[in-house]
Design a protein around this motif. Sequence first.
Motif, PDB file in Angstrom:
ATOM      1  N   ALA A 194      -2.571  28.158  -4.300  1.00 55.94           N
ATOM      2  CA  ALA A 194      -1.252  27.648  -5.232  1.00 55.94           C
ATOM      3  C   ALA A 194      -1.405  26.953  -5.961  1.00 55.94           C
ATOM      4  CB  ALA A 194      -0.126  27.103  -4.059  1.00 55.94           C
TER       5      ALA A 194
ATOM      6  N   GLY B 146      -0.399  23.140  -7.495  1.00 54.94           N
ATOM      7  CA  GLY B 146       0.952  22.331  -7.886  1.00 54.94           C
ATOM      8  C   GLY B 146       1.247  21.255  -9.188  1.00 54.94           C
TER       9      GLY B 146
ATOM     10  N   LYS C 194       1.059  21.373  -0.085  1.00 58.22           N
ATOM     11  CA  LYS C 194       2.304  21.445  -0.042  1.00 58.22           C
ATOM     12  C   LYS C 194       3.005  23.104   0.148  1.00 58.22           C
ATOM     13  CE  LYS C 194       6.978  19.916   0.137  1.00 58.22           C
ATOM     14  NZ  LYS C 194       8.103  18.758  -0.109  1.00 58.22           N
ATOM     15  N   ASN C 195       2.514  22.917  -1.070  1.00 61.88           N
ATOM     16  CA  ASN C 195       2.996  24.598  -1.848  1.00 61.88           C
ATOM     17  C   ASN C 195       2.561  25.836  -1.007  1.00 61.88           C
ATOM     18  OD1 ASN C 195       4.881  23.544  -2.954  1.00 61.88           O
ATOM     19  ND2 ASN C 195       3.620  23.679  -5.040  1.00 61.88           N
TER      20      ASN C 195
END
Length: 258
Positions: free
Chosen positions: A5, A7, A21-22
Amino acid sequence: MIKEAVGTGNTIDEAKEAALKNLNAPEEIEDVKIEVLEMPKKKTLGLFGGSLAKVKAYYEYDEDKFAKVKDYITVILENLGIDKSEITVNTEDKDVRIDISCGDDYGSVIGRRGETLDAIQYLVRLVINREFDEYSHVSLNVGNYREKREATLKSLAKNVFVSIAPIECDYSRPIPESPYKANVDTVDDIKGWGRIAQGNMQIFDYCTAFKHYPQAFPNVKSLKGNLLFYHTNNVRYVINEGAHSGVNGASFAELKAW
């Protein structure tokens, strides 16, 4: 397999936090790697240009190819009122063994004389046969029910002689090699009784194409494979039977006529 992911943020730390978080990695994943893709750039005179920092977070994991099967079983268990369960899948050659652990709350999974468990096993077998080509036998167990049931049957089978007549099977190939339901059920029966009867078992093996009597159909292509399968599973006697031909029935009548 790799899951990743990306960010972004005004600083590297903000971009890293957004990437993590992603990614939303499971708690048991400890080795999450971070890679800075772009450094942040300040705006000229505070007005023009500039860009955010960009960070990639990723981790490697082993893909569970039976994830769909486990999810399918979990849905069935939830509909039986069991919310917490642990499902383990082990494979050996063409066999799949699935063990369900749900504490002491497994009576509803087993059912009367194992009828519910057998029904779930049949449904799971259909799912596995649809997803994979390499597995032909599926065994579903919960609370060591199969072992306990087998021990009980063994104690009762000392004075029992088992006869199995797999007349509904597809004999165009060895019985264990066919995905046809009658063959799969017969394989389960022979393997199960082979462990329980300890040699006190005979098979009425058929050598006729029952859907086409005039066809010359001794099961020469499947006989060797079947005999090896019977021998491996403690079958003591094998009786080869042919179709009824005319007035007098005879074993291997088709072969003799041919």
